[in-house]
Design an enzyme around this catalytic site. Structure first.
Site, short mmCIF file in Angstrom:
data_model
loop_
_atom_site.label_atom_id
_atom_site.label_comp_id
_atom_site.label_asym_id
_atom_site.label_seq_id
_atom_site.Cartn_x
_atom_site.Cartn_y
_atom_site.Cartn_z
N GLU A 25 -35.85 -113.93 46.49
CA GLU A 25 -34.84 -113.92 47.56
C GLU A 25 -34.09 -115.25 47.72
O GLU A 25 -33.99 -115.80 48.81
CB GLU A 25 -35.49 -113.55 48.90
CG GLU A 25 -36.16 -112.21 48.90
CD GLU A 25 -36.79 -111.83 50.22
OE1 GLU A 25 -37.13 -110.64 50.37
OE2 GLU A 25 -36.93 -112.69 51.11
N GLU A 78 -40.00 -105.48 46.59
CA GLU A 78 -40.60 -105.46 47.93
C GLU A 78 -39.94 -104.37 48.76
O GLU A 78 -38.73 -104.18 48.71
CB GLU A 78 -40.39 -106.79 48.70
CG GLU A 78 -41.24 -107.95 48.25
CD GLU A 78 -41.01 -109.20 49.09
OE1 GLU A 78 -40.61 -109.08 50.29
OE2 GLU A 78 -41.21 -110.30 48.56
#
Length: 469
Positions: A165, A373
């Site tokens: 991320e 995720e």
């Protein structure tokens, strides 16, 4: 509701969030060690990851959970400062190498595929002290770290994620200062960090491609966080444009350079340039890539890894005052639908994931996609019988099935966040995403499966959902 043969079912964790052992066996401090030890209510109840799930000494317990679920893939991250205490290859901590070798070997012995993330927010403090991701020098240091990991573990690891991320990390760490180093540079730091993160990822990909790929035959990418961004009023042209702009700022800033053409989205460049001019800056606050850098960055990903939790509604919001900030540059406003159920910042909108996957397929040349995720939290006190949370997962799997079968999205792996309840950054231990409950008051840190873990295990066994009677 069957998934394609060979579909990958996984769960994910991150080193700082589960390992503990913050100073064990020669590990150097990372920025989260420093940040949490300074206190000051930056983290819920001043909690730290010093012990967390104690996975550094309880790996066998984690492996039992992984085997009970029947996972085909396990995604975990390496602690950069456990391997290289000062962040450089000048000193290698053999005990750190041994720890990760054991994890990788145990997984392979049990026919579980390791997916390894090199950087999951836990910068070695020694490197942060030299400027961290605001410094261009970190690009070369990261490349050396990546090469070290490829040469040490790449004979067995075939799925690499360079960074987790980076699109969110750049803003939270270097723009807003919510994450360490906790020094805000609003309107400038996030863009500078993003610029260096993109170049560092590309350098590491090229290192793998030229030095290791032929022999190791692995794949390298990076994981993007994105919420699905839906126009607040689907009949409003300005809301529709705002949602497209929001996606360019959130996902496109990283995905377009890497997957399309080596450069930022035009709308991002024009928005930041015009805002910068209004604010009196001599040039755009968004750095520019050279033509050589654009060539170096383009095409540096072997799959598209995405992390989805929720959806937001987007409206156009003019930045009349010329304020600094990402949302102000994008001229957008976020909201949620009152009918959506939610916990913490996650509202349950499974259809948003299907739309996101279709967007990735259509925008980024139909890549192979991994969901690295996806999950739903409970807040303390959690219920072991998490029926409502399992329903969120069930609806999500239905949407994934539609994305694969109807939209023809090339989705190959799904990883739930997270294997264990863990240290959820600024939220500490009060927000629980685990498939397994961890009692953080008990020194033994017992792992107990939630109902959702048992149901997920059935999905994995059946390679899909059982039809409801």
């Amino acid at each position: 509701m069957a998934f394609p043969a060979g579909f990958g079912w996984g769960a994910a964790t991150a080193a700082y969030q589960i390992e503990g052992g913050w100073d064990a066996d020669g590990k150097g401090p990372c920025v989260w060690d420093t940040f949490t030890h300074q206190g000051g209510d930056r983290v819920f109840k001043n909690q730290t990851g010093d012990v967390a799930c104690n996975s550094y000494t309880l790996w066998e317990e984690d492996l039992k959970c992984i085997k009970q679920l029947g996972l085909t893939h396990y995604r975990f991250s390496l602690s950069w400062s456990r391997l290289l205490p000062d962040g450089t290859t000048g000193f290698i901590n053999q005990k750190g190498v041994d720890y990760y070798n054991k994890i990788i070997d145990d997984l392979l012995k049990n026919k579980i595929i390791p997916m390894v993330t090199l950087f999951h927010f836990d910068m070695p403090q020694a490197l942060e002290d030299k400027g961290g991701w605001l410094s261009e020098a970190t690009i070369d240091v990261f490349d050396q770290y990546a090469r070290f990991c490829f040469s040490t573990f790449g004979d067995r690891v075939k799925h690499w994620i360079t960074m987790n991320e980076p699109n969110v990390f750049a803003i939270l760490a270097y723009d807003l200062g919510f994450f360490p180093p906790a020094v805000p540079h609003v309107g400038t730091g996030g863009y500078q960090a993003a610029h260096n993160l993109i170049k560092a990822h590309a350098r590491a990909w090229h290192s793998y491609n030229s030095l290791f790929r032929k022999e190791q035959k692995g794949l390298v990418s990076l994981s993007f966080f994105t919420v699905w961004l839906e126009p607040a009023d689907p009949n409003s042209a300005s809301d529709k444009q705002a949602s497209e702009r929001a996606l360019a700022f959130e996902l496109g800033v990283f995905a377009k350079p890497i997957f399309i053409d080596g450069d930022y989205p035009e709308v991002v460049k024009s928005q930041i340039a015009s805002m910068s001019k209004r604010q009196g800056y001599p040039s755009s606050r968004l750095p520019e890539f050279t033509e050589e850098e654009k060539k170096m960055i383009k095409g540096t990903a072997d799959f598209f890894a995405v992390q989805y939790y929720t959806t937001r509604l987007i409206k156009h919001k003019e930045n009349k005052e010329g304020e600094l900030g990402l949302l102000q540059d994008a001229e957008i406003d976020y909201s949620t639908d009152p009918s959506w159920k939610g916990e913490n910042w996650v509202f349950v909108v499974p259809w948003g994931l299907r739309k996101l996957l279709k967007h990735v397929k259509d925008t980024y040349n139909n890549p192979v996609i991994y969901i690295t995720e996806n999950g739903f939290p409970q807040c303390d006190p959690p219920s072991i019988d998490d029926t409502q949370r399992w329903e969120c997962f069930r609806q999500t799997f239905q949407e994934l099935s539609k994305a694969i079968q109807i939209d023809k999205v090339n989705l190959q792996i799904y990883c739930a966040w997270s294997l264990l309840d863990n240290f959820e950054w600024n939220d500490g231990y009060r927000v629980r995403f685990g498939l397994y409950h961890v009692d953080f008051e008990d020194p033994a840190r017992p792992r107990v499966p939630y109902k959702s873990a048992k149901e997920y295990a059935k999905v994995i066994r059946n390679n899909g959902l059982e039809e409801k009677p």
